[in-house]
Write an enzyme that holds these catalytic residues in place. Structure first.
Site, PDB file in Angstrom:
ATOM      1  N   SER A  34       0.747  -1.126   0.016  1.00  0.00           N
ATOM      2  CA  SER A  34       0.243   0.345   0.265  1.00  0.00           C
ATOM      3  C   SER A  34       1.050   1.463  -0.257  1.00  0.00           C
ATOM      4  O   SER A  34       0.539   2.131  -0.746  1.00  0.00           O
ATOM      5  CB  SER A  34      -1.107   0.426   1.364  1.00  0.00           C
ATOM      6  OG  SER A  34       0.041  -0.046   2.592  1.00  0.00           O
ATOM      7  N   ASP A 238      -3.828   6.560  10.797  1.00  0.00           N
ATOM      8  CA  ASP A 238      -4.299   4.286  10.647  1.00  0.00           C
ATOM      9  C   ASP A 238      -2.868   3.748  11.839  1.00  0.00           C
ATOM     10  O   ASP A 238      -2.675   2.889  11.895  1.00  0.00           O
ATOM     11  CB  ASP A 238      -4.321   4.261   9.551  1.00  0.00           C
ATOM     12  CG  ASP A 238      -3.644   4.185   8.138  1.00  0.00           C
ATOM     13  OD1 ASP A 238      -1.976   5.191   8.798  1.00  0.00           O
ATOM     14  OD2 ASP A 238      -4.312   4.249   7.629  1.00  0.00           O
ATOM     15  N   HIS A 241       0.017   4.277   7.503  1.00  0.00           N
ATOM     16  CA  HIS A 241       0.739   5.015   5.956  1.00  0.00           C
ATOM     17  C   HIS A 241       1.105   6.136   5.963  1.00  0.00           C
ATOM     18  O   HIS A 241       0.445   6.976   6.940  1.00  0.00           O
ATOM     19  CB  HIS A 241      -0.452   4.825   5.405  1.00  0.00           C
ATOM     20  CG  HIS A 241      -1.209   3.722   5.666  1.00  0.00           C
ATOM     21  ND1 HIS A 241      -2.833   3.240   4.981  1.00  0.00           N
ATOM     22  CD2 HIS A 241      -1.111   2.227   4.389  1.00  0.00           C
ATOM     23  CE1 HIS A 241      -2.682   1.737   4.886  1.00  0.00           C
ATOM     24  NE2 HIS A 241      -2.097   1.765   4.380  1.00  0.00           N
TER      25      HIS A 241
END
Ligand SMILES: *[C@@H]1O[C@H](CO)[C@@H](O)[C@H](O)[C@H]1NC(C)=O
Ligand SMILES: *[C@@H]1O[C@H](CO)[C@@H](O)[C@H](O)[C@H]1NC(C)=O
Ligand SMILES: *[C@@H]1O[C@H](CO)[C@@H](O)[C@H](O)[C@H]1NC(C)=O
Length: 301
Positions: A34, A238, A241
């Site tokens: 990601s 989060d 990220h």
């Protein structure tokens, strides 16, 4: 006889019009999970669980005519964020390091030419899924090879992965071996044994073994591989990220690392790389031919 000769010369001069030439791209493969795909600016509505991208494109990630992107449909077009929108399709994509990387290279090396980005990263993937022969590996190699069709050279692999390998001790401990194998397989299959690799040492992990994976990443010792430290870069809420600002900084660091590989510009490079702006050099041929014609006409008369 003279006219015939001139005719041939002129014919040759006209045959090297710039639009007939292939554009030599400096191609980079972007792979991993990601944080390579890019989640900068992706916000999660905790009430609904719906994620959206805020649409904010940092200045250093804006489109540039010298930065191209290879789409999921294998078409080169001017790049724009999110770079992985049509690749990591099950997720909401935002800002990653790719555009800032390209911008920074072009800002620091004016003769670099076109940058071609080949996004291949998929969120949530572990390194086992990137093993040679598996779907992600084949997909990446297929895209890499297809990207060369209209001219270009694969100049490097940008790799940011490992968060998913921090959940289980066994995976974390096997990370180094799997990573070594992955890099050497990529170099083998691209027939580029010294392909520059810029990888990222994790800023975050999904499990308790982040330090084990980081140690593997920081400890790897391969020729023409550089490891960029992402730990300490700002994360989003989060905790996993990188923010958009962090991604821009990461892109700049990766560009600096890559430019250390680049040999100082010499005659071979200036022929191999070609950008829209240096196409004008082709027009030098025409004045040269005109000059030759004048001299020949003079000599024959
Ligand atoms: C969004 O937040 C909810 C609630 O905290 C969580 O269950 C969900 O996994 C999050 N989704 C993403 C994509 O981060
Ligand atoms: C999206 O999810 C589907 C179903 O789980 C999966 O088959 C597919 O490979 C995923 N695609 C990507 C790009 O992750
Ligand atoms: C990697 O991820 C895949 C798909 O989520 C999973 O099936 C597999 O067990 C994982 N492998 C390892 C070694 O963690």
């Amino acid at each position: 006889m003279l006219f015939f000769f001139l005719f041939i010369l002129l014919g040759h001069a006209c045959s090297v019009r710039p639009q007939d030439q292939k554009f030599e791209k400096n191609i980079f493969i972007l792979a991993g999970q990601s944080n390579m795909a890019g989640r900068g600016g992706v916000v999660n509505d905790t009430a609904t669980g719906i994620t959206t991208w805020d649409g904010i494109v940092p200045h250093k990630c804006r489109p540039n005519p010298s930065v191209l992107r290879f789409s999921a449909n294998l078409i080169w077009a001017e790049a724009h964020e999110p770079l992985h929108a049509d690749i990591d399709t099950n997720k909401t994509n935002g800002i990653g390091p790719g555009m800032a990387f390209a911008h920074s290279i072009l800002a620091k090396d004016k003769t670099f030419g076109l940058v071609g980005l080949v996004p291949c990263a998929i969120g949530g993937t572990n390194i086992s899924q990137w093993e040679r022969g598996k779907f992600l590996y084949k997909q990446m190699m297929g895209r890499a090879k297809a990207s060369l069709q209209n001219g270009g050279t694969i100049r490097g692999l940008l790799w940011y992965q490992g968060e998913s390998d921090t959940e289980y001790k066994e995976d974390a401990e096997l990370y180094k071996k799997r990573m070594d194998k992955f890099f050497s397989d990529v170099r083998d299959d691209l027939q580029s044994p010294l392909l520059p690799i810029i990888q990222v040492a994790l800023a975050s992990g999904l499990g308790p073994y982040t330090e084990t994976v980081r140690e593997a990443q920081l400890g790897i010792d391969l020729l023409n591989l550089r490891t960029i430290e992402a730990k300490g870069l700002p994360l989003q809420r989060d905790g996993v990220h990188l923010s958009s600002a962090a991604q821009v900084r990461l892109g700049l660091m990766m560009a600096d690392a890559f430019l250390q590989f680049v040999p100082s510009p010499g005659p071979i490079r200036s022929v191999a790389t070609r950008s829209f702006s240096n196409l004008t050099s082709d027009y030098f041929f025409l004045p040269f031919v005109t000059f030759l014609i004048i001299i020949l006409t003079f000599l024959y008369s």
